[in-house]
Design an enzyme around this catalytic site. Sequence first.
Site, PDB file in Angstrom:
ATOM      1  N   HIS A  39       0.827  -1.205   0.000  1.00 24.74           N
ATOM      2  CA  HIS A  39       0.000   0.000   0.000  1.00 24.74           C
ATOM      3  C   HIS A  39       0.864   1.260   0.000  1.00 24.74           C
ATOM      4  O   HIS A  39       0.444   2.305  -0.490  1.00 24.74           O
ATOM      5  CB  HIS A  39      -0.940  -0.007   1.205  1.00 24.74           C
ATOM      6  N   GLU A  91      -7.465 -19.716 -17.593  1.00 22.64           N
ATOM      7  CA  GLU A  91      -6.150 -19.717 -16.950  1.00 22.64           C
ATOM      8  C   GLU A  91      -5.533 -21.107 -16.932  1.00 22.64           C
ATOM      9  O   GLU A  91      -4.355 -21.258 -16.607  1.00 22.64           O
ATOM     10  CB  GLU A  91      -6.246 -19.152 -15.525  1.00 22.64           C
ATOM     11  N   ASP A 105      -1.659 -16.747 -14.148  1.00 21.65           N
ATOM     12  CA  ASP A 105      -1.755 -18.195 -13.938  1.00 21.65           C
ATOM     13  C   ASP A 105      -1.584 -18.964 -15.245  1.00 21.65           C
ATOM     14  O   ASP A 105      -0.996 -20.044 -15.263  1.00 21.65           O
ATOM     15  CB  ASP A 105      -3.092 -18.557 -13.283  1.00 21.65           C
TER      16      ASP A 105
END
Length: 753
Positions: free
Chosen positions: A360, A602, A626
């Site tokens: 963050h 994926e 992925d």
Amino acid sequence: MLTTLRRIVLAFGQEPELDLALQTLVSEVKLAMETECCSIYLANQERQHFLLMASDGLAKESLGQVKIGFSEGLVGLVGQREEPINIADAHNHPRFKHAPEVKEEAFNAFLGTPIIHQRRVLGIISVQQKQSRQFTENEEAFLVTLAAQLASTISNVESRGTISALLKRIDKTHMRAIPGASGVAIGNCFVSRPLADLSSITPSKQGSPAQQTRRLRLAIARTSKELIEMRARMDGSIPKDTLDIFDMYQQMLSSASIGDDIEKYIVGGWSAESALKLVIDRYVMQFEAVEDNYIRERAVDIKDLGNRVLLHLQDYQQKHIRLPDDLILVAQEVTASLLAEYQHKGLKGIISLSGSINSHAVILARALGIPAIMGVGDVPLSRFADKQAIIDGYSGEIFLAPTPAKIKHYQRLIEEESELQENVRKDIELEPVTLDGQSVELLMNAGLIAEFDRSMKHGASGIGLYRTEIAFMERGSFPSEKEQMAIYKNVLNSFKQQPVVMRTLDIGGDKTLEYFPINEANPFLGWRGIRVTLDHPELFLVQVRAMVRANIGRDNLQILLPMITSLPEVDEALRLIHQAYSEIRQEHGEAVKRPPVGIMLEVPSLIFQIPELAHRVDFFSVGSNDLTQYLLAVDRNNERVSSLYDAYHPAVLRALNIIAEQSKAHKVSLSLCGELASEPGGAILLLAMGYDKLSMNGYNVPRIKWVIRHISQKHARQMLETCLQLDTVTEVRGYLNQQLEQLGFGGFIRAGK
């Protein structure tokens, strides 16, 4: 010899200081092999030389000073051939290089072997002897085995792996780490050290639970007030959706599960500090176990919040400290709250010894336009104290005590960068349309921020991926339908009349719930995603009902199914979605709209079932991270093989192109969410393939929009055709970088314009 080898390697791994570990190692090897000299040279790839780091036998004053080029001397020969070199009379070998400062004139016999990790020569370990003789096969085997184990051990000594920390200790003015937030800054370093640290607390029991509870609640109230003040200071400086990071901190602080857990420990006799530590450590451990870097960074926020509560429990007061002008903040781990403390005090850049690009703090830095360098690693904080520095947020470089020429060079780059960013800002509210009229939709990925501002997010036109599992991970039990509905309403309201794609619960693999543990030998190929929720329809139905209820009167919901591998899974999921929809429609009538349903592509097997899937669902969303991982059989978080993970691999690009061609042929809307979409080169290739929507972290939307608006679809297709013909990742990346420079997009991948 085997016992000796084990002892040496074990001792090396247990020594926390690499310099000392290497010096001890050469002494142990010299003793074990009964030779007269043992030395270790480490490779500096950037400067193309081997550096003498440790030796027992060569002159001590030469350590850290002697450099041997990759193509020079016997050491260079070992590195070039990537195999042991065993020479009886080194002085008469044509590649022998005389270095008087090492004082090796007396040594004749030489045996050197490479230290190799991830196919790269990290260094050379050598032994020498005065007697002219070839070392025996057993001696050679010992050194080769030691080198192989040494490479593995060095790579695991620190989170950044390999030998970067050692090279930083030698070159004290130039370091390279992880680029966090782009940009360039010139300023003066200020080192911030935590006043309170939960890791220093030794849990202990204490009397009077009532008194400890009062202390805890008072500390939480003070922390809450502090966060409100931080948010207020930053209001107006950054987009409101980024400010929601502080709302998320407040949400965690007031979370019933965390607060109740702490008070339960207090009732059990633990002190407030101990109870806080026990609960925070448990949550940190849960999030740190997650592979998804974006989610794993929540551990940093929880740890930061715990330390702030501890600060008020211990009643420490922040003393007034004189800060330098043009402040560059340096800390072991720069957090969002720490950045907020200094943002209004002339902050120009941040350097964090730990942390990643998904923290963050980095999200805030990007929103504020503050360059950030993360994951510097094992460098003492004192190295930075009171030093002038240049930080390059594109390359991850740090220059301490820079020369006047270096400062002048980077001042010019800062001026050029400012010009480019101003151009990007001008386009932020414009449509992402190419020069020849081809449009693409730019969406944002979300999941960690508690609330969303109702305005456009950096120019994004919706949410392409909302990770619903975050709400499940933050609680001590499965959230109820009512709780989920409130969360989903908030998200849907943030993008009224714009698409919001919500992925159904995606747990398993690296994402586990404390109250629903999944233990498997190979979790990424096991019970995860849709496999879990189809086996537990009670969970799936509650979540879908919450989504559909939240969508009443909004009608911007789209449901996305993760980890689909077969047609029966799609059919069963659609049956359950229809069941939930029908139940709510019976309650509310025609006000309930059936949301579009899509699947994540994926798993590679789905590439061969697109025609059948196209008849069943409304849209496809490619999870490129992925898909790349499964196509290449690479765990990108495994240091041993992570270098093989690359979305620009020709096989990955060709697979993405096939998906686009098949989707177009069957008229199915196609989006992609993943890191590839957020890179200028990747976005251009995806545009050329025909992807309708690209979803990325919000801070990347403006620059990708600018790139799309300044290239033609025709040029993008030419670039794609060339890339699809190339054989290697290196060729693809080299060609793309060359093209980006020619197009005037170089400023998005390096400093300057």
